[in-house]
Write a protein that holds these residues in place. Sequence first.
Motif, PDB file in Angstrom:
ATOM      1  N   GLN A 393       0.816  -1.208   0.000  1.00  0.00           N
ATOM      2  CA  GLN A 393       0.000   0.000   0.000  1.00  0.00           C
ATOM      3  C   GLN A 393       0.856   1.268   0.000  1.00  0.00           C
ATOM      4  OE1 GLN A 393      -2.918  -1.542   3.187  1.00  0.00           O
ATOM      5  NE2 GLN A 393      -4.185  -0.221   1.911  1.00  0.00           N
ATOM      6  N   CYS A 421      -0.932   7.423  -7.712  1.00  0.00           N
ATOM      7  CA  CYS A 421      -1.876   6.459  -7.128  1.00  0.00           C
ATOM      8  C   CYS A 421      -1.579   6.390  -5.630  1.00  0.00           C
ATOM      9  CB  CYS A 421      -1.705   5.071  -7.750  1.00  0.00           C
ATOM     10  SG  CYS A 421      -2.170   4.954  -9.486  1.00  0.00           S
ATOM     11  N   ASN A 423      -2.833   4.437  -3.747  1.00  0.00           N
ATOM     12  CA  ASN A 423      -2.651   2.994  -3.578  1.00  0.00           C
ATOM     13  C   ASN A 423      -3.212   2.488  -2.252  1.00  0.00           C
ATOM     14  OD1 ASN A 423      -1.805   0.579  -4.741  1.00  0.00           O
ATOM     15  ND2 ASN A 423       0.220   0.665  -3.791  1.00  0.00           N
ATOM     16  N   GLN A 424      -4.378   2.979  -1.906  1.00  0.00           N
ATOM     17  CA  GLN A 424      -5.035   2.582  -0.664  1.00  0.00           C
ATOM     18  C   GLN A 424      -6.306   1.789  -0.975  1.00  0.00           C
ATOM     19  OE1 GLN A 424      -3.307   3.548   2.367  1.00  0.00           O
ATOM     20  NE2 GLN A 424      -1.932   3.890   0.625  1.00  0.00           N
ATOM     21  N   ARG A 430      -7.258  -1.117  -5.641  1.00  0.00           N
ATOM     22  CA  ARG A 430      -5.943  -0.591  -5.983  1.00  0.00           C
ATOM     23  C   ARG A 430      -5.577  -0.959  -7.418  1.00  0.00           C
ATOM     24  NH1 ARG A 430      -2.114  -3.014  -3.148  1.00  0.00           N
ATOM     25  NH2 ARG A 430      -3.396  -4.452  -1.940  1.00  0.00           N
ATOM     26  N   ASN A 563      -7.514   9.046  -0.668  1.00  0.00           N
ATOM     27  CA  ASN A 563      -6.961   8.246  -1.763  1.00  0.00           C
ATOM     28  C   ASN A 563      -6.694   9.092  -3.005  1.00  0.00           C
ATOM     29  OD1 ASN A 563      -5.951   5.769  -2.573  1.00  0.00           O
ATOM     30  ND2 ASN A 563      -7.878   5.085  -3.484  1.00  0.00           N
TER      31      ASN A 563
END
Length: 885
Positions: A393, A421, A423-424, A430, A563
Amino acid sequence: MAQIDASLSTGLPGFDQMIKGLIPGDNLVWRVDSFREYAQFVAPFCQAAERLGQPLIYFRFSDDPPLIGNDTVAEVHKLNPRAGFESFVTQIHKVIEKTGRGGYYLFDCVSDLADAWYSDQMLGNWFMLTCPYLYDIEAIAYFGLRRNMHSHQAIGAISETAQVLVDVYRHDERLYVHPWKVQSRHSPTMHMLHVWQGDEFRPVTESATISEVRNTVPWARQESITHQLGLWNRSFAQAQELVTLGEGDQDVDRQVDECRRRLLRMAVSRDERVLELAEEFLTLADLVEIGKRMIGTGLIGGKSVGMLLARAILRRKAPRCASLLEPHDSFYIGSDVFYSYIVRNGIWWMRERKTDQDGFLIGAERARQRMLIGSFPDNVSRQFEDMLDYFGQSPIIVRSSSLLEANFGNAFAGKYESVFCANQGPRHQRLEDFLAAVRTIYASTMSEKALIYRKQRGLLDRDEQMALLVQRVSGRMYDNLFFPQIAGVALSFNPYVWDKAIDPEAGMTRLVFGMGTRAVDRSDDDYTRVVALNDPRRRPETDFKEVRQYSQRNVDVLDLAANQLVSRRFRDVISHVTEGELPLELLASRDRETDRRAEEAGITDAFPWVLTFERLFDRTSFVPDLREMMSVLQESYGCPVDVEFTANFFSGSHKINIVQCRPLQVRGGGVIADAPRDLPADRKIIEACGAVIGQAEISKLDRIIYVVPEQYSQLPIRDRYSVARVIGEICHASASKQQPAILLAGPGRWGTTTPSLGVPVRFSDINTVSAICEIVAMSKEVVPDVSLGTHFFSEMIEMDILYFALFPGRGNAFCNEKLLCGATNRLADILPGAAQWAEAIRVVDTADLPPGRQFVLNANPLKQHVVCYVTDRQNPAQPQATGKP
């Protein structure tokens, strides 16, 4: 269903009978061990074409001997696949289109295309574009394919697309054929092994003979792992073996050199200037590491190459600096993945008109929209998933890295997207966010601004595949926010020389706190810290009040809870930081006046910090380290360079992360005469000192376009967009082929997206001008930052447009508004419908000066001095006009 056409023939009646005849549109692929086996089937094919009156078109591109002799009646087209995939496809399709329906087509052994493009995947893509086209026009086509040379990326695409596939074997001086795909036809013996005897092809029924013949070539699943891997992975597997062997043995060293040169062209670049650098600094071990982190095949693109080269150069020439670099664990999505994406999603033909100089924008938006919803092959999606699992993450950035991008002469600055991103969230979310980022960047290749840029640079017909660079975002978490402590762009040559103490050869940097997006994509009323690397504390502000006014107030960060990338006020960001997590005193200074006023008023939550970076310069070696890095990189590149970076500070140390490095094409030098010192007031138009970049020149001007700051600042926002549109029309309104030499001068930032800070033109609106002047004043309330270091600024450099900034009230800075506003305004003559903007836009032509007089621009970047003035035409020292063709 297509019907068998008895009038068509391969020239081998027995073979025609075996496959139950030819169907118009048949593409026949002959999988052979050698060229001569394919040639034996070609000869009767050519004879059949002549006998049937069919045009025979031969595409010649292999190093093998020609498939036909001089006595064969054929239309031969010699092609060079190494000139690029896109141009190769286009040339073939133009021939097919010109020939019309029907015809017999002969191709050299297409395995050579995989060698030329260093990619089985691209061979598969080419076949998927060409075979259906031939099928649609009902042609008959022959393709040779070498056995045991290709991976499933090629074989799978070919077997899905071709109508007839035949394995050819030689055993005991006899030829055997095994048709393993014959579309829309069937017989009890069709897919058996057949022996060629005379005019007949007889099924082989004896099991002993079948086994004997088939055992001459291993079954595909029993092939060595080397063959299963295909061209790409075979090459990297060999490289890994050579790296393991080490150096010292003469034969091994020779193999290492050959392998390294091959891999450089396969994965790094085919540009000779880039290859020259890569051959000097990238080792075979470096290339093996690239291969380990590649998704798909193809080139890694300009941004990836620049980042890797910068690190390799510092590792070789400045080990101490290299030890300061933050380690990287980037991934590279090969350029072939991009072409496969557009081929398999039916987008190729939508893009076809992009090479048309007049119609290159037709269909572009439709293709762009289609790219935003395409799907990826399963094998690519699995590799994406594996990569995301590796990052977990951690926030990542997906950066465009096209083949032409960040290269010598073509920066493509800001033309293609790069997407953060955060990335969460759950794994599937994701992955969807990542796929959306990839699609967004792919789609940006068909954006209007990217296509216009390519047209201006003469690149419409060049292969421009989009590779991607996936990087871990540098920085750390502060509560739910993620960002690096500082980021910026550094230039090894400093064009922002506003004081004699500043050495332009020492370089400069624009620093920001937080994400570096604010250093290169500035669009609000905020500021960056411009730092001369030889004198970092020197700044134009005279007191702390000015320092506070022109300091950074907003910070770009990744909000992990939301995010997404967001902008936050500096004080709000600091509220997320736990004491001791961030060296705030290195980056910011306390405003004592704010402290005093807060104490007097009894305010306990005042925020006195101002981003100045002063202690960063005094207490760390960051600036001399960056200066040394830039000097080493410039020396190795042979020209000034432009670097994007981040940096983070720890107890007594710091790490710098180079995320991009590219040539900065600064043309300059040359000795020119100074402007006359005794110019009368009515002859001098503009004089500026500092922030001058471009080629030293004395040039005639045909026109000055002047946006009056006072008038412009009073316009509503919507009208400022109208002014920008009108200026674009003036810049492109030339009645002759020779574009007039134009000086464009106006308030604030040219190209800003925030009209309160300048004129919101696109670069394509004003790319015909010879010089651009930014008058650093909008109104008493707003003094905008200049464009140095932005993507817009990079475009000016590339187009060889002189740039300079005029700071009213500083030194000899001067603008003769009386002359510009009092002269004849040609706006309504050029654009009759734009007369309403005559107060804000002044268009003054040399032709309206008194007889014998001429506008002249004298620019000396070395002295950081520009003067625009009126002189006599007959003056023998005057130069030739320098309008853009």
